[in-house]
Design a protein around this motif. Structure first.
Motif, PDB file in Angstrom:
ATOM      1  N   PHE A  68      59.193  69.011 -82.950  1.00 33.06           N
ATOM      2  CA  PHE A  68      59.404  67.646 -82.460  1.00 33.06           C
ATOM      3  C   PHE A  68      59.605  67.669 -80.945  1.00 33.06           C
ATOM      4  N   GLY A  69      60.357  68.678 -80.479  1.00 28.78           N
ATOM      5  CA  GLY A  69      60.569  68.787 -79.035  1.00 28.78           C
ATOM      6  C   GLY A  69      59.291  69.125 -78.287  1.00 28.78           C
TER       7      GLY A  69
ATOM      8  N   GLY B  89      56.267  68.343 -79.270  1.00 30.36           N
ATOM      9  CA  GLY B  89      55.475  67.114 -79.280  1.00 30.36           C
ATOM     10  C   GLY B  89      55.943  66.139 -78.218  1.00 30.36           C
ATOM     11  N   SER B  90      57.255  66.044 -78.019  1.00 29.67           N
ATOM     12  CA  SER B  90      57.792  65.141 -76.995  1.00 29.67           C
ATOM     13  C   SER B  90      57.394  65.608 -75.599  1.00 29.67           C
TER      14      SER B  90
ATOM     15  N   GLY C 105      54.115  64.515 -74.743  1.00 31.97           N
ATOM     16  CA  GLY C 105      53.976  63.070 -74.619  1.00 31.97           C
ATOM     17  C   GLY C 105      53.547  62.373 -75.892  1.00 31.97           C
ATOM     18  N   TRP C 106      53.788  62.984 -77.047  1.00 35.07           N
ATOM     19  CA  TRP C 106      53.388  62.397 -78.314  1.00 35.07           C
ATOM     20  C   TRP C 106      54.433  61.406 -78.816  1.00 35.07           C
ATOM     21  N   ASP C 107      53.986  60.551 -79.731  1.00 31.60           N
ATOM     22  CA  ASP C 107      54.874  59.639 -80.446  1.00 31.60           C
ATOM     23  C   ASP C 107      55.711  60.447 -81.448  1.00 31.60           C
ATOM     24  N   TRP C 108      56.736  59.848 -82.008  1.00 31.62           N
ATOM     25  CA  TRP C 108      57.619  60.595 -82.900  1.00 31.62           C
ATOM     26  C   TRP C 108      56.936  60.996 -84.203  1.00 31.62           C
TER      27      TRP C 108
ATOM     28  N   SER D 212      54.753  64.117 -83.692  1.00 28.15           N
ATOM     29  CA  SER D 212      55.684  65.208 -83.373  1.00 28.15           C
ATOM     30  C   SER D 212      56.371  65.722 -84.633  1.00 28.15           C
TER      31      SER D 212
END
Length: 654
Positions: A101-102, A104-105, A108-111, A114
């Motif tokens: 998830f981190g 992905g963030s 610049g991805w959406d949750w 991610s």
């Protein structure tokens, strides 16, 4: 020809890719993926431009993969490492999901993508790591047991992830939707337990009595795919239903036959799945996203490996185990492809995110054998720079031991050997990995070391370098080989006696320069043959000749004619030549009331009386003046014919 031509191209290309992967000592799935890249729509040749039909068939491969997983699943496999498998694995996966998830963030991805990325990279590759462990000779060690336990638990957790993540990916999804999916799964599982456990075994019995392999294969395939389709209609995953079907059948009497029959079908359709994955990889796109791929690859190599090692350490594993688990399970697994395709279909991942996952997963699999191979040198370097943790020992003298025997394995053979050596007042140290057996050895007052005998620190605690002999009682040849290699690194000259289950294993151990090998099956078989021939009235000399010849033939690759072992075999076999039988003197027979000298038994029958038992008292070598009485028991030596002649004399009326 349409789909038929496409299938032919895929199968031929996958064969070529599989052969190439095997030649390079890589998992076959990498060859299948490479074949998909070469024949896919993004290659120069573009042999297959319409991949949709192949992808539809590949879904069958996913279902059969999970169906076979359900058939193979056994709680017994998780018993030795159940704590880290059942509790530690969910913790590990949750932490890796947060890691993904981190990442992905950062990208610049959406949750939602991610979350899917984190879930996908939380899984490791069962196929790749098993192949790697076998190639390294580490299958069966404590580290490998921990890894296999984690892999089994990860494979099981794929199923709830495939239920929950698509629901969360829907924009309107909330706790109600997640709860609804969970309720559906519980209802379906309840129906399968109630209906499936009663109906499916009876159906399989009905099919099995027809004695048709074709119908049996068709039946198990129909059960796996049919129940999968029912779950699809129920609003759940097609693959989830196939897994549950396999789980239900695994408790029946037909599980082993079902698994052996479904494996070839699973492998063929699984090949289609991995080839279809390769068709989605665009080499040009890989070059354009080299930065994100490198970022994700480093994140899982460092972050996931750190999490895996930390969880292993937290659950009480020490020495090399956390490092081996970290460097072994850091890659992205094959079920990540399955999960990624579900995410692509559910809208949780877009095409570019899925491509990033695919490319990174393939690279991580390729690098796994190299990274896993660093375990031993990295651990050796670490031990040189830090204090070694003390190994758990019981009844070990403070000054250590010398000229002792090290017994590896506290099972029945190891415990018996250790106990017997102690009775002879010979120093012996037992090495045991199973904590229950370790505690039993402690209660018996044995000198015992707890740990994995493939690790140098455990062998050093047993003072292997000063031992006169090492006995390896472990029945698994791959573990035995790893133990022998570890012992030889510490002491090149110590004598090693190991256990082998067959001629092939004997040859493998011989190649490692082992001193002697014991084959339990051979020894038990020889004794069965010996007893059978004696009861069939074969002569003792013939029994001796057959058993000695067979033993020498089996052990000939290891022992020369002048070895002490061959002398021992000859002495032991020769002692069997002095076999004797008991004959009772019946009342009224020719023997009753007469002396041995008057009877002339040897002249009349050829047998020799070597003992006499009367009223529970044994008289060895009775003299010629000894008079025989009714119900005396005579110990006689001779051939079967000679013994029969004396028996007839002892029972005949005078």
């Amino acid at each position: 020809m349409g789909i038929a031509a496409d299938l032919a191209i895929v199968i031929v290309a996958s064969l070529a890719g599989g052969l190439a992967a095997q030649f390079l000592k890589q998992p076959l799935i990498l060859g299948y993926i490479l074949a998909g890249v070469v024949i896919g729509p993004h290659s120069i040749g573009q042999a297959i431009t319409n991949t949709h039909d192949i992808e539809l068939l590949a879904e069958v491969g996913v279902a059969l993969l999970l169906f076979a997983l359900g058939l193979e699943f056994s709680l017994k496999q998780l018993q030795p490492v159940r704590a880290i498998a059942l509790i530690g694995t969910p913790i590990q996966m949750a932490l890796v999901i947060l890691l993904g998830f981190g990442v992905g963030s950062v990208l610049g991805w959406d949750w939602r993508p991610s979350l899917w990325l984190g879930a996908a990279i939380s899984l490791s590759s069962t196929m790749v790591i098993l192949k790697t462990l076998m190639a390294q000779g580490q299958l069966g060690t404590l580290s490998s047991r921990v890894m296999v336990g984690i892999l089994i638990a990860q494979d099981l957790l794929v199923v709830p992830l495939m239920i929950l993540l698509p629901t969360l990916s829907q924009p309107e999804a909330g706790l109600r939707a997640v709860a609804a999916a969970g309720v559906k799964a519980v209802i379906f599982l309840a129906l399968m337990v109630v209906v499936g456990t009663r109906f499916l075994p009876r159906l399989m019995q009905f099919i099995a009595v027809r004695q048709s392999r074709e119908l049996f294969l068709l039946a198990i395939t129909a059960i796996g795919l049919g129940i999968g389709y029912v779950t699809y209609l129920f609003g759940l995953s097609f693959a989830f239903g196939a897994f549950v079907a396999g789980l239900v059948l695994s408790e029946s009497d037909y599980a082993h036959q079902a698994l052996s029959d479904i494996i070839p079908l699973r492998d063929v359709f699984g090949m289609l799945f991995f080839a279809s994955v390769g068709m989605l990889i665009d080499p040009r796109q890989l070059l354009t996203m080299a930065g994100p791929v490198a970022l994700l690859l480093m994140a899982i190599l460092i972050g996931k490996a750190f999490i895996l090692g930390g969880v292993s350490y937290a659950f009480g594993y020490r020495n090399v185990v956390p490092l081996a688990v970290a460097l072994g399970l850091w890659q992205i697994g094959e079920f990540s492809f399955v999960l990624g395709k579900v995410g692509l279909a559910a809208g949780g991942l877009d095409a570019s995110a899925f491509a990033l996952l695919l490319n990174t997963a393939v690279l991580s699999m390729v690098l796994t054998p190299l990274v896993s191979g660093l375990t031993s040198p990295v651990y050796a370097w670490w031990r040189r720079r830090s204090d070694t943790e003390p190994v758990h020992t019981i009844n070990m003298p403070a000054a250590g031991v010398r000229d002792h025997v090290v017994i590896v394995g506290g099972g029945r053979v190891g415990r018996f050997t250790t106990t017997f050596l102690r009775r002879l007042q010979l120093p012996a140290v037992l090495l045991e990995l199973d904590y229950r057996r370790f505690e039993q050895a402690r209660e018996d007052g044995l000198t015992v070391v707890f740990g994995d005998a493939t690790q140098a620190v455990v062998l050093e605690a047993a003072h292997v370098a000063h031992a006169r002999l090492v006995l390896v009682t472990v029945p698994v040849v791959s573990v035995t080989e790893a133990i022998i290699d570890a012992v030889r690194r510490l002491s090149p000259v110590v004598r090693i006696v190991a256990r082998a289950e067959g001629a092939e294993q004997l040859k493998q151990l011989q190649a490692r320069g082992i001193t002697e090998v014991v084959q339990p099956e051979l020894e038990a078989g020889l004794e069965m043959v010996r007893q059978s021939l004696l009861h069939l009235d074969y002569g003792v000399a013939e029994v001796h000749r057959v058993s000695t010849q067979l033993r020498q033939e089996m052990y000939a690759p290891l022992f020369g004619d002048d070895s002490d072992y061959q002398t021992l075999v000859q002495l032991g076999a020769a002692s069997q030549l002095f076999d004797f039988a008991w004959v009772e003197v019946h009342p009224g027979s020719q023997l009753a009331g007469a002396s041995l000298g008057d009877l002339g038994i040897r002249a009349r029958t050829g047998a020799t009386v070597v003992g006499l038992m009367r009223d529970g008292q044994m008289q060895p070598n009775p003299g010629a003046e000894t008079a025989l009485e009714p119900h005396d028991l005579l110990a006689i030596a001779g051939t079967p014919d000679q013994r029969r002649a004396l028996s007839a004399l002892a029972s005949a009326a005078s």
